[in-house]
Design a protein around this motif. Structure first.
Motif, mmCIF file in Angstrom:
data_model
loop_
_atom_site.group_PDB
_atom_site.id
_atom_site.type_symbol
_atom_site.label_atom_id
_atom_site.label_comp_id
_atom_site.label_asym_id
_atom_site.label_seq_id
_atom_site.Cartn_x
_atom_site.Cartn_y
_atom_site.Cartn_z
ATOM 1 N N CYS A 128 14.235 29.399 11.244
ATOM 2 C CA CYS A 128 15.775 29.389 11.023
ATOM 3 C C CYS A 128 15.787 30.035 9.517
ATOM 4 C CB CYS A 128 16.392 28.225 11.022
ATOM 5 S SG CYS A 128 16.277 27.483 12.707
ATOM 6 N N ASP A 129 17.104 30.860 9.414
ATOM 7 C CA ASP A 129 17.683 31.626 8.419
ATOM 8 C C ASP A 129 17.985 30.425 7.465
ATOM 9 O OD1 ASP A 129 18.197 33.938 6.916
ATOM 10 O OD2 ASP A 129 20.305 33.240 7.107
ATOM 11 N N CYS A 130 18.269 29.212 7.606
ATOM 12 C CA CYS A 130 18.698 28.140 6.648
ATOM 13 C C CYS A 130 17.264 27.251 6.262
ATOM 14 C CB CYS A 130 19.517 27.301 7.469
ATOM 15 S SG CYS A 130 19.009 26.459 8.844
ATOM 16 N N SER A 131 16.228 27.788 6.671
ATOM 17 C CA SER A 131 15.027 27.136 6.311
ATOM 18 C C SER A 131 14.407 27.777 4.684
ATOM 19 C CB SER A 131 14.000 27.283 7.301
ATOM 20 O OG SER A 131 12.761 26.720 6.934
ATOM 21 N N PHE A 132 14.180 27.128 3.861
ATOM 22 C CA PHE A 132 13.618 27.604 2.509
ATOM 23 C C PHE A 132 12.186 27.044 2.129
ATOM 24 C CE2 PHE A 132 18.172 28.739 2.678
ATOM 25 C CZ PHE A 132 18.021 29.907 2.104
ATOM 26 N N GLY A 133 11.676 25.858 2.527
ATOM 27 C CA GLY A 133 10.889 25.394 2.179
ATOM 28 C C GLY A 133 9.137 25.732 2.315
ATOM 29 N N PHE A 134 8.734 26.317 1.244
ATOM 30 C CA PHE A 134 7.417 26.953 1.424
ATOM 31 C C PHE A 134 7.331 28.231 2.163
ATOM 32 C CE2 PHE A 134 6.513 22.289 1.227
ATOM 33 C CZ PHE A 134 6.254 22.029 0.055
ATOM 34 N N ARG A 135 8.377 29.062 1.938
ATOM 35 C CA ARG A 135 8.485 30.349 2.736
ATOM 36 C C ARG A 135 8.398 31.495 1.457
ATOM 37 N NH1 ARG A 135 13.258 30.736 6.591
ATOM 38 N NH2 ARG A 135 12.308 32.598 7.184
ATOM 39 N N SER A 136 7.535 32.580 1.985
ATOM 40 C CA SER A 136 7.281 33.636 1.212
ATOM 41 C C SER A 136 8.768 34.271 0.828
ATOM 42 C CB SER A 136 6.668 34.639 1.936
ATOM 43 O OG SER A 136 6.083 35.858 1.011
ATOM 44 N N GLY A 137 9.334 34.671 -0.410
ATOM 45 C CA GLY A 137 10.298 35.375 -0.415
ATOM 46 C C GLY A 137 11.671 34.177 -0.656
ATOM 47 N N ARG A 138 11.150 33.131 -0.650
ATOM 48 C CA ARG A 138 12.576 32.184 -0.621
ATOM 49 C C ARG A 138 12.113 31.203 -1.685
ATOM 50 N NH1 ARG A 138 15.717 31.678 4.363
ATOM 51 N NH2 ARG A 138 15.397 33.771 5.524
ATOM 52 N N SER A 139 13.041 30.701 -2.373
ATOM 53 C CA SER A 139 13.160 29.749 -3.299
ATOM 54 C C SER A 139 14.115 28.577 -3.333
ATOM 55 C CB SER A 139 13.275 30.667 -4.747
ATOM 56 O OG SER A 139 14.689 30.920 -5.072
ATOM 57 N N PRO A 140 14.023 27.782 -4.386
ATOM 58 C CA PRO A 140 14.689 26.464 -4.334
ATOM 59 C C PRO A 140 16.094 27.057 -4.738
ATOM 60 C CG PRO A 140 12.745 25.862 -5.168
ATOM 61 C CD PRO A 140 12.647 27.433 -4.894
ATOM 62 N N HIS A 141 16.050 28.009 -5.690
ATOM 63 C CA HIS A 141 17.484 28.536 -6.247
ATOM 64 C C HIS A 141 18.224 29.103 -5.159
ATOM 65 C CE1 HIS A 141 16.156 27.747 -10.331
ATOM 66 N NE2 HIS A 141 15.079 28.336 -10.064
ATOM 67 N N GLN A 142 17.544 29.909 -4.273
ATOM 68 C CA GLN A 142 18.214 30.335 -3.238
ATOM 69 C C GLN A 142 18.767 29.313 -2.075
ATOM 70 O OE1 GLN A 142 14.865 32.867 -1.856
ATOM 71 N NE2 GLN A 142 16.330 34.618 -2.212
ATOM 72 N N ALA A 143 18.053 28.282 -2.154
ATOM 73 C CA ALA A 143 18.628 27.201 -0.982
ATOM 74 C C ALA A 143 19.612 26.470 -1.798
ATOM 75 C CB ALA A 143 17.180 26.171 -0.844
ATOM 76 N N ILE A 144 19.670 26.450 -3.111
ATOM 77 C CA ILE A 144 21.187 25.752 -3.860
ATOM 78 C C ILE A 144 22.280 26.571 -3.673
ATOM 79 C CG2 ILE A 144 21.936 25.107 -6.076
ATOM 80 C CD1 ILE A 144 18.851 23.993 -6.842
#
Length: 86
Positions: A36-52
């Protein structure tokens, strides 16, 4: 092998790292589109900052709840209750 704190740690060889990266490259192409687009954990190109930032965006839109759900079924025994009855 490196010994420390009573544990034996194996250092991956160059061959191990090449195989690991090859598997990652292959599997990532298969599974990444299924997330899902809302999934950020352990994904390439995604960060905790983006999740926040995404949570802050939802708050600005008026959302009041944040819920995280993981599938724990492989980790629990059949019939085991995760939440005790109150």
């Amino acid at each position: 092998m490196i010994r420390g704190a009573g544990e034996i740690l194996g250092c991956p060889s160059v061959r191990d790292r090449v195989v690991q990266q090859a598997l990652l490259n292959r599997l990532q192409r298969i599974f990444e589109p299924k997330f899902c687009d809302c999934s950020f954990g352990f994904r390439s190109g995604r960060s905790p900052h983006q999740a926040i930032a995404r949570v802050e965006e939802y708050l600005k839109r008026g959302y009041q709840w944040v819920v995280e759900v993981d599938d724990l079924s492989p980790l629990i025994a059949p019939g085991q209750k995760l939440v005790p009855e109150v």
